[in-house]
Design a protein around this motif. Structure first.
Motif, PDB file in Angstrom:
ATOM      1  N   ILE A 241     -26.114   5.156 -31.817  1.00 50.97           N
ATOM      2  CA  ILE A 241     -25.641   4.476 -30.611  1.00 50.97           C
ATOM      3  C   ILE A 241     -26.402   4.995 -29.400  1.00 50.97           C
ATOM      4  O   ILE A 241     -26.567   6.208 -29.226  1.00 50.97           O
ATOM      5  CB  ILE A 241     -24.123   4.706 -30.432  1.00 50.97           C
ATOM      6  CG1 ILE A 241     -23.362   4.191 -31.653  1.00 50.97           C
ATOM      7  CG2 ILE A 241     -23.622   4.041 -29.162  1.00 50.97           C
ATOM      8  CD1 ILE A 241     -23.512   2.728 -31.924  1.00 50.97           C
ATOM      9  N   SER A 242     -26.848   4.101 -28.548  1.00 49.85           N
ATOM     10  CA  SER A 242     -27.539   4.510 -27.325  1.00 49.85           C
ATOM     11  C   SER A 242     -26.539   5.036 -26.312  1.00 49.85           C
ATOM     12  O   SER A 242     -25.323   4.796 -26.414  1.00 49.85           O
ATOM     13  CB  SER A 242     -28.301   3.327 -26.729  1.00 49.85           C
ATOM     14  OG  SER A 242     -27.395   2.323 -26.287  1.00 49.85           O
ATOM     15  N   ALA A 245     -24.649   2.229 -24.689  1.00 49.64           N
ATOM     16  CA  ALA A 245     -23.596   1.694 -25.548  1.00 49.64           C
ATOM     17  C   ALA A 245     -22.393   2.635 -25.599  1.00 49.64           C
ATOM     18  O   ALA A 245     -21.243   2.187 -25.673  1.00 49.64           O
ATOM     19  CB  ALA A 245     -24.131   1.462 -26.959  1.00 49.64           C
ATOM     20  N   ARG A 301     -28.105  -2.683 -36.252  1.00 54.90           N
ATOM     21  CA  ARG A 301     -27.780  -1.903 -35.066  1.00 54.90           C
ATOM     22  C   ARG A 301     -26.720  -2.613 -34.218  1.00 54.90           C
ATOM     23  O   ARG A 301     -25.831  -1.979 -33.665  1.00 54.90           O
ATOM     24  CB  ARG A 301     -29.067  -1.684 -34.253  1.00 54.90           C
ATOM     25  CG  ARG A 301     -28.864  -0.950 -32.921  1.00 54.90           C
ATOM     26  CD  ARG A 301     -28.426   0.489 -33.155  1.00 54.90           C
ATOM     27  NE  ARG A 301     -29.395   1.231 -33.903  1.00 54.90           N
ATOM     28  CZ  ARG A 301     -30.447   1.866 -33.345  1.00 54.90           C
ATOM     29  NH1 ARG A 301     -30.644   1.805 -32.043  1.00 54.90           N
ATOM     30  NH2 ARG A 301     -31.277   2.537 -34.099  1.00 54.90           N
ATOM     31  N   THR A 302     -26.810  -3.935 -34.155  1.00 55.42           N
ATOM     32  CA  THR A 302     -25.836  -4.696 -33.365  1.00 55.42           C
ATOM     33  C   THR A 302     -24.437  -4.571 -33.944  1.00 55.42           C
ATOM     34  O   THR A 302     -23.460  -4.344 -33.215  1.00 55.42           O
ATOM     35  CB  THR A 302     -26.239  -6.184 -33.316  1.00 55.42           C
ATOM     36  OG1 THR A 302     -27.536  -6.297 -32.726  1.00 55.42           O
ATOM     37  CG2 THR A 302     -25.238  -6.983 -32.488  1.00 55.42           C
ATOM     38  N   THR A 305     -23.064  -1.048 -33.339  1.00 56.67           N
ATOM     39  CA  THR A 305     -22.634  -0.882 -31.945  1.00 56.67           C
ATOM     40  C   THR A 305     -21.304  -1.575 -31.707  1.00 56.67           C
ATOM     41  O   THR A 305     -20.403  -1.014 -31.058  1.00 56.67           O
ATOM     42  CB  THR A 305     -23.708  -1.439 -30.989  1.00 56.67           C
ATOM     43  OG1 THR A 305     -24.938  -0.747 -31.194  1.00 56.67           O
ATOM     44  CG2 THR A 305     -23.268  -1.274 -29.537  1.00 56.67           C
TER      45      THR A 305
END
Length: 423
Positions: A241-242, A245, A301-302, A305
Motif C-alpha cells: 500500500i502506498s 492510500a 494492486r487495485t 488497496t
C-alpha cells in the motif's frame, strides 16, 4: 442538551483537537527539528503512555473526592504547561519532562470529561451523549491533524513552537469555558485513604466490571493499538500500500464514524449491549479477513488497496457501535459516587492496551504477515466470546437500558421496580 452538556462536548472536541494538532508531528519535531535523534523521539512517545499509566489510578481517587470539574481544570493547566514547554524545549531532558506533563494532562481529561457526562445525563440520554462525545472527538482529531499539518514546516523550528503555543492557549481557553459549567449535585465519597483503597477493592470485586475491563483491553489492543503501528506496517510491507492510500484508509475510518455514528445509534439502543459488543467482534473479524486478502491474496494492486481501505472502514463501523455502548455501561456498573473511579480504571486498561498493542503488532505486521493476521483475527473472535460471557454477569437493565423505560410505560407511568445491581 443542557448548557452544561454543551460545554462538556466543546471540551471533548477541543481536547481531541489538541491531540490531533500536535501528536502526529512529535516524532519529526523531536528527531529532526530539535535534532535529538530517533531514540529520544521514541522515548517521547513512550513517555505519553507511561505518564498516563502513572496518573490515572490517582485521577480516579481525585475525581471521587473532589469531583470531575476541579480535576479537569488541573489537567488542562498541566497540559497547557507541558505543551508550551515542549515547544520551547531544546534538550532531551526538557523534552521528556514536557512530554510527561502533556501526556499526564491529556490522560486525566478523558475520565474527568466522561464522569461529567455521566453526572449531566440520565440512563435514557447517556448512550446518545457518549455517541456525541465520540463523534466530536473524531471530528476534533481530524481537523486538528489537518490544520496542524498545514502550519508546521520541518525546516523552521519556529513553526513547531507556534503549534505548541496555540495548543497551550487552547487548553487555557478551555479552562475558562469549563469554569462556567454548573454541574448538578453528584454524590461524592468522602473519607480517608483506606476508604479510597476500599473503592478499588470494591471495583475488583465487581465481576461484571472486571470482565468489561478484559473485553476493553482486547478491544483496544486488537483495533486501536494497531491503527498506526502493526496494521499500517502490514499494509506497506505485505500489501504494498502506498502512503497516500494509507492516508485514504485512515480517512475512510473517520468518514465511516462520522456517517454511521447516529445511523447505528437507534439500532444499538434497542439491543443488548453484550450482543452489540459481540457483533463488533464479528465485524472486526471480517475486517482482518479483508486485510489478509489485501496482503496475502495475491490479487491486483487495485483490489488490495480497496480491501485495505475496507478494513479501516469496517473498524470505523465497529467503533461507531461501541461508543454508545461501552462507556455508558461503565457508568451503569459504577456504584453511586464512584463513576470517576470506574472511568479512570477503564481508561487505565485502555492505556495499557494502547501501550502494548503497537509493541506487539508493529514487528509482527512488518515481518510476520500471516501470523499477524491470524493472531488478530482470533483476538476479534475472542471479543465475541468474551462479550457473550459478559452478558451473563449483567442485570437485564444493565445489559439493555431500554427495558427500564418499557417497564415504566407498562406500569402506566409508575416507577419501575429496581433490579438488583451486580456490584
Amino acid at each position: 442538551m443542557g448548557a452544561a452538556m454543551r460545554r462538556i462536548h466543546v471540551g471533548n472536541a477541543l481536547s481531541a483537537f489538541g491531540l490531533g494538532f500536535t501528536v502526529p508531528y512529535l516524532y519529526v519535531y523531536v528527531a529532526q527539528v530539535r535534532d535529538l535523534g530517533a531514540v529520544t523521539a521514541g522515548l517521547v512517545l513512550a513517555v505519553f503512555a507511561v505518564a498516563a499509566l502513572v496518573v490515572l489510578p490517582f485521577a480516579g481517587r481525585a475525581i471521587v473526592r473532589r469531583g470531575p470539574l476541579p480535576v479537569l481544570l488541573a489537567a488542562l493547566v498541566t497540559a497547557a504547561v507541558g505543551a508550551l514547554s515542549l515547544g520551547l524545549a531544546s534538550s532531551a531532558t526538557t523534552v521528556l519532562l514536557s512530554a510527561a506533563a502533556l501526556g499526564a494532562g491529556q490522560a486525566v481529561m478523558q475520565p474527568a470529561l466522561a464522569t461529567m457526562i455521566v453526572d449531566c445525563s440520565t440512563a435514557e440520554t447517556r448512550s446518545r451523549a457518549f455517541a456525541m462525545q465520540f463523534f466530536l472527538a473524531n471530528l476534533g482529531l481530524g481537523i486538528g491533524g489537518l490544520i496542524g499539518g498545514h502550519l508546521v514546516d520541518a525546516s523552521r523550528a519556529g513553526s513547531f513552537t507556534l503549534l505548541f503555543a496555540i495548543e497551550a492557549v487552547m487548553f487555557l481557553l478551555l479552562v475558562v469555558i469549563m469554569s462556567t459549567v454548573r454541574m448538578p449535585h453528584a454524590p461524592k465519597i468522602e473519607g480517608s485513604a483506606p476508604q479510597a483503597e476500599g473503592s478499588w477493592k470494591q471495583l475488583l470485586g465487581n465481576r461484571a466490571m472486571v470482565q468489561l475491563c478484559v473485553v476493553g483491553f482486547v478491544l483496544f489492543f486488537a483495533c486501536y493499538g494497531q491503527f498506526e503501528s502493526g496494521l499500517s506496517a502490514y499494509g506497506v510491507e505485505a500489501a504494498g500500500i502506498s502512503t497516500s492510500a494509507l492516508g485514504t484508509a485512515l480517512a475512510a475510518n473517520t468518514a465511516m464514524i462520522v456517517v454511521a455514528q447516529f445511523a447505528v445509534l437507534k439500532f444499538v439502543e434497542r439491543r443488548k449491549r453484550s450482543r452489540v459488543i459481540a457483533a463488533v467482534g464479528l465485524i472486526w473479524a471480517v475486517a482482518w479477513l479483508a486485510a489478509g486478502y489485501a496482503g496475502l491474496g495475491h490479487g491486483s494492486r487495485t483490489m488490495a488497496t480497496a480491501a485495505f481501505i475496507s478494513t479501516y472502514a469496517l473498524f470505523g463501523l465497529g467503533e461507531a457501535m461501541l461508543s454508545p455502548t461501552v462507556a455508558p455501561l461503565v457508568a451503569d456498573l459504577a456504584p453511586t459516587g464512584l463513576a470517576g473511579q470506574y472511568n479512570s480504571a477503564f481508561a487505565l486498561v485502555k492505556q495499557l492496551a494502547l501501550a502494548i498493542g503497537p509493541a506487539v503488532g508493529g514487528p509482527m505486521g512488518a515481518s510476520l504477515h500471516t501470523p499477524y493476521i491470524v493472531t488478530f483475527l482470533l483476538f476479534s473472535l475472542g471479543i465475541t466470546f468474551l462479550a457473550v460471557r459478559l452478558g451473563r454477569q449483567l442485570t437485564p437493565v444493565q445489559n439493555q437500558p431500554s427495558l427500564a423505560k418499557s417497564r415504566v410505560v407498562a406500569q402506566g407511568g409508575a416507577p419501575a421496580e429496581p433490579l438488583p445491581a451486580n456490584v
